[in-house]
Scaffold this motif. Structure first.
Motif, PDB file in Angstrom:
ATOM      1  N   ALA A 487       0.822  -1.228   0.073  1.00  0.00           N
ATOM      2  CA  ALA A 487      -0.004   0.023  -0.027  1.00  0.00           C
ATOM      3  C   ALA A 487       0.804   1.248   0.116  1.00  0.00           C
ATOM      4  O   ALA A 487       0.653   2.082  -0.586  1.00  0.00           O
ATOM      5  N   ALA A 539      -6.689  -2.139  -0.583  1.00  0.00           N
ATOM      6  CA  ALA A 539      -5.504  -1.268  -0.591  1.00  0.00           C
ATOM      7  C   ALA A 539      -4.186  -1.404  -0.553  1.00  0.00           C
ATOM      8  O   ALA A 539      -3.231  -0.985  -1.228  1.00  0.00           O
ATOM      9  N   ASP A 542      -4.102  -4.284  -3.808  1.00  0.00           N
ATOM     10  CA  ASP A 542      -4.366  -3.258  -5.018  1.00  0.00           C
ATOM     11  C   ASP A 542      -3.346  -2.715  -5.552  1.00  0.00           C
ATOM     12  O   ASP A 542      -3.491  -2.430  -6.965  1.00  0.00           O
ATOM     13  N   ASP A 594      -8.109   2.249   7.072  1.00  0.00           N
ATOM     14  CA  ASP A 594      -7.281   3.528   6.791  1.00  0.00           C
ATOM     15  C   ASP A 594      -6.276   3.799   7.746  1.00  0.00           C
ATOM     16  O   ASP A 594      -6.514   4.265   8.541  1.00  0.00           O
ATOM     17  N   TYR A 611     -12.200  -0.109  -3.132  1.00  0.00           N
ATOM     18  CA  TYR A 611     -10.875  -0.546  -3.765  1.00  0.00           C
ATOM     19  C   TYR A 611     -11.255  -1.480  -4.853  1.00  0.00           C
ATOM     20  O   TYR A 611     -10.520  -1.759  -5.746  1.00  0.00           O
ATOM     21  N   VAL A 702      -4.407   5.624   3.602  1.00  0.00           N
ATOM     22  CA  VAL A 702      -5.360   5.427   2.256  1.00  0.00           C
ATOM     23  C   VAL A 702      -5.988   6.832   1.958  1.00  0.00           C
ATOM     24  O   VAL A 702      -5.913   7.050   0.639  1.00  0.00           O
TER      25      VAL A 702
END
Ligand code: RAM
Length: 897
Positions: A487, A539, A542, A594, A611, A702
């Motif tokens: 991330a 996140a 991803d 987050d 996401y 995030v």
């Protein structure tokens, strides 16, 4: 118009290229507006002089109609190993007239497995080297001193060309005839060693001589068998038990003959001055163990014993495809103070990553000097609790020479302060320097503005990048972690790519990300995979989708997209398979949410599902780019359904988003998950939250990347600037007000009210919260590209005055050439400057109260060369520009944001 900045595989004049069809690129420059390439021709030869002789060309692409000079695959004859190829590009301009040409070269590495004749060598298990007793400082593991390996050989002639191909299990420094070879630090770097181990190529032609020569190397544990990450795996080790070397020296002589010296049973080994070295723990050097001349011919070998040949096969070797770690700059000491304890504390004025170089004069033999490193001071003493188990301690035991220089080689530390204990004399600033080491990427961007605090923020962001682009994109460089967290990398990539050319670095790391994927399609939280063996969190995983897409958009790198596509699609399918109702609630790994948000909790499933939608959308677009229309259709439909599910579940009829946090709104708005009719309401709720908190943010890793961009996109640049200028906790300004020279991991790393955060997790050099840098370039200065543009072909220049800034300017060396944009406001007029490289066009939005006031020089802008159109727009006036440099003035915007 001339081509410049020629690259092969995204590097200038690389040695040891491993690709069979390396891709050639060039940029363009011109003083003429509207300049563009209409065609190019590439020619190649094995000698530079032969480029002028049509009969001696080995490849002639012929004239190809194309506006681009981006990553054109080699299309000539099959490349031979270890061969230099010269190439020239000639371009034609937009009128079809011949324009300039330029030339460059690349050299292939060892392209075939059979090219390797070297064997892995290491310490003979029977050798049992002397092991020093551990010191009281709890120093690096002393159980296996680094290898000092050597071998002599004779040459009848000096070679006309010599290359050393080398790698290690561990980290190594090659040497020839008493000199260090090359300037790479921490070679061979860190990759998923089980899948790929990189070798380096060095030009050593001038280091050899007739008669006796000596080749040598020092090899330490490194990532191969040292401490890595935070689980105390040593002595279990992540990759292997002991360090080893593989090297092949290939020499070519004027008569066409060759001589090859490789690692084999003829080498010998004996520990030297470096008694222990570990990336996290530090380095222990005892100069009394130094064997003079150990790396030169004629050294009495008595103490050196035969090595063990470990196994005959070279393993999965690949040529290093990107810029290696080097000492890139040095920072002088700004202050040296002596404490009552007699210890010195040195302040470098900047939190950096690398190691020190200390010069000692007249130190007595056996004097034991201990250096500890820290990012912060607490009550005047080093604050090291946040390093956790990383000792970050170097020890030097003097050999008694008049002048001695201590510079550790096989460790790195994150530090602003160094404490030196037991220094034998007066330490002066000139005798200690911080050597800053990171992947030596071309530094391609610059952002400046009128506000010193914002400039300090930009500086902190770039230092965060320097400190964490060390072998892989790491989370932090100081504590026992330093992992390639996904991330962190995806959040920061757009900012990193503004400051430096990250194309080769991130494409290389993407292979590790893909290698880390499991059979079900799940990525891991980190790459290379150590410690965290579970499925990646939303996140985090991803990044496996976002980064290849980013590299395509920014650099036009289709290959990284094609190579990653199956993995990208598998990730999305994995999430879908386990979440058939399209809300990502199952298989969320460690679900960090987050991460490090302040005072609020963004719903994990809102973040995850956003996401899921975003990644699916990107994979659909990737499918389209790659011409995989079935995939594209399937993924577009899936994306539409996830979007519906998101809206159904989390977006309420009044435009609130479930959970109501800033990040919830930011994700929904940034990823297009709010129905058009509710966008204004959602923006209103977001703005209200920021306002009610007196312009404070609550976002974690995030959300923070989206904060200023979303506000600007939706007409609230005023709030974005308020957050930018905020100096109360939590804000970027707060850390700067408290002396930060890098981006902190946490908004509350140190606060007035609570002092240091828990040392369990408190890095002062973590780049994630610095992801605002993309917005500084993209909206404050105004450099961006249109949504359909690739590699800045169609610029979107949108300077956004605001806050207390009176000017801002950014410049970026893109894959096509130089792009710049900036603005200043004085005397009620705004001046906007823009540079559009040949072949690109720009949409330039001039913020002005009076669209009719837009001028270039004294003349109205319409009709000026290169100006393709002028229209009034919401922002003021929108210009369409051909390539060139422009200085436009207009009436200042009414209210500056
Ligand atoms: C921390 C790391 C990293 C973050 C994870 C979730 O340990 O430093 O920055 O991505 O946790």
């Amino acid at each position: 118009m001339t081509p410049y900045g020629l690259q092969t595989e995204q590097r200038c004049e690389p040695l040891g290229v491993g690709e069979r069809q390396p891709r050639l690129s060039w940029k363009l420059e011109s003083d003429r507006r509207g300049a563009a390439q209409s065609a190019y021709r590439i020619t190649a030869a094995e000698r530079a002089a032969d480029l002028d002789d049509p009969d001696r060309l080995i490849w002639d692409s012929g004239r190809r109609e194309s506006p681009d000079g981006l990553l054109v695959p080699w299309d000539g004859p099959a490349l031979r190993s270890a061969t230099r190829y010269h190439w020239r590009v000639q371009v034609w301009d937009e009128t079809g007239s011949p324009a300039g040409s330029a030339q460059s070269w690349f050299e292939t590495g060892l392209l075939h497995h059979e090219d390797w004749t070297a064997a892995w060598i290491g310490r003979d298990p029977a050798a049992q080297p002397h092991v020093d007793p551990p010191g009281e400082e709890d120093l690096p593991p002393m159980d296996s001193p680094p290898l000092y390996l050597r071998r002599e050989f004779q040459l009848e002639h000096t070679p006309v060309r010599a290359r050393l191909y080398a790698t290690a299990r561990g980290v190594y420094e090659p040497r020839l005839n008493g000199e260090r070879v090359g300037d790479v630090e921490l070679a061979p770097g860190w990759t998923e060693y089980h899948h790929r181990l990189q070798y380096q190529t060095y030009d050593v032609t001038t280091m050899l001589r007739t008669g006796a020569n000596a080749i040598a190397a020092i090899v330490a544990d490194g990532w191969w068998c040292g401490y890595v990450g935070f689980d105390r795996r040593r002595p279990a080790r992540h990759y292997g038990d002991q360090p080893a070397l593989l090297a092949q020296l290939v020499m070519e002589f004027a008569d066409g003959s060759r001589q090859v010296v490789t690692t084999d049973a003829s080498w010998s080994e004996h520990p030297g001055a470096i008694r222990a070295a570990d990336l996290l723990m530090g380095e222990y050097v005892d100069r009394r163990w130094h064997v003079p001349g150990w790396d030169r011919a004629g050294c009495p070998d008595a103490r050196f014993v035969a090595v063990a040949v470990l196994d005959a096969t070279p393993g999965p070797l690949v040529a290093e495809p990107d810029h290696p770690v080097r000492v890139v700059t040095e920072m002088p000491a700004v202050e040296v103070t002596r404490r009552a304890s007699g210890r010195y504390v040195v302040d470098f004025g900047q939190n950096v990553v690398g190691h020190i170089r200390l010069t000692l004069r007249g130190a007595p033999e056996g004097q034991r000097i201990v250096l500890r490193h820290a990012e912060m001071l607490a009550d005047g003493e080093l604050y090291v609790a946040n390093l956790r188990t990383a000792r970050a301690t170097d020890v030097y035991v003097c050999g008694g020479d008049e002048v001695e220089v201590f510079e550790p080689r096989f460790t790195f530390h994150g530090f602003r302060y160094v404490e030196i204990d037991n220094h034998p004399g007066e330490l002066v600033t000139a005798d200690i320097v911080a050597r800053v080491a990171h992947n030596d990427l071309p530094w391609t961007g610059r952002f400046r503005c009128s506000d010193p605090m914002v400039n300090q923020l930009q500086s902190n962001i770039t230092w965060g990048q320097r400190g964490n682009f060390v072998a892989v994109p790491t989370d932090c460089p100081q504590r026992d972690e330093r992992l390639g967290w996904l991330a962190d990398a995806q959040i920061f990539a757009p900012t990193a790519g503004r400051n430096a050319d990250v194309s080769a670095f991130l494409a290389r790391w993407m292979r590790d990300v893909v290698d880390g994927q499991d059979a079900d399609g799940a990525f891991r939280d980190v790459a290379p995979v150590v410690s965290l063996h579970r499925e990646a969190a939303p996140a985090w995983g991803d990044a496996g989708v976002i980064i290849p897409w980013y590299l395509w958009r920014t650099y036009g790198d289709r290959r990284v997209l094609a190579d990653s596509f199956d993995a990208m699609r598998a990730w999305v399918r994995h999430i879908h398979r386990h979440n058939p109702d399209l809300r990502w609630r199952n298989r969320t790994g460690n679900s960090y949410g987050d991460w490090l948000q302040v005072d609020v909790t963004t719903e994990r499933e809102v973040l995850a599902t956003a996401y899921f939608a975003h990644s699916t959308h990107l994979v659909a677009q990737a499918a389209e780019v790659l011409g995989r229309s079935d995939d594209a259709t399937e993924l577009r439909q899936l994306h539409a359904r996830i979007r519906d599910a998101f809206i159904d579940s989390y977006v309420h009829p009044d435009g609130t988003v479930e959970g109501g946090t800033q990040t919830a709104y930011l994700l929904a708005l940034a990823f297009g998950l709010v129905p058009q009719r509710l966008v204004a309401a959602a923006v209103g709720h977001l703005a209200a939250d920021i306002e009610k908190r007196d312009h404070r943010l609550t976002t974690g890793f995030v959300g923070v990347a989206l904060l200023c961009p979303v506000l600007t996109e939706h007409g609230r640049t005023d709030l974005a600037y308020a957050l930018l200028h905020q100096t109360e906790y939590p804000s970027w300004g707060y850390s700067i007000r408290h002396g930060a020279t890098t981006i902190w991991e946490r908004w509350d790393g140190w606060t007035d009210h609570a002092g240091f955060q828990s040392p369990a997790m408190n890095s002062f050099n973590h780049y994630s919260l610095g992801s605002v840098g993309d917005w500084l370039y993209g909206r404050v200065a105004g450099i961006d590209q249109t949504p359909s543009s690739v590699a800045y072909r169609e610029l979107l220049l949108r300077p956004q005055p605001g806050g207390r800034l009176t000017w801002a300017h950014a410049e970026q060396e893109t894959a096509r050439g130089t792009v710049a944009c900036g603005w200043s406001i004085a005397d009620n007029r705004i001046t906007v400057t823009a540079t559009v490289p040949p072949g690109s066009t720009a949409v330039l939005q001039i913020p002005t109260a009076d669209p009719a006031s837009v001028r270039e020089g004294d003349a109205p802008v319409a009709g000026q060369p290169g100006v393709l159109g002028v229209e009034p727009s919401a922002a003021g006036a929108t210009l369409r520009l051909a390539s060139g440099r422009y200085t436009i003035t207009a009436a200042a915007p009414d209210a500056v944001s």
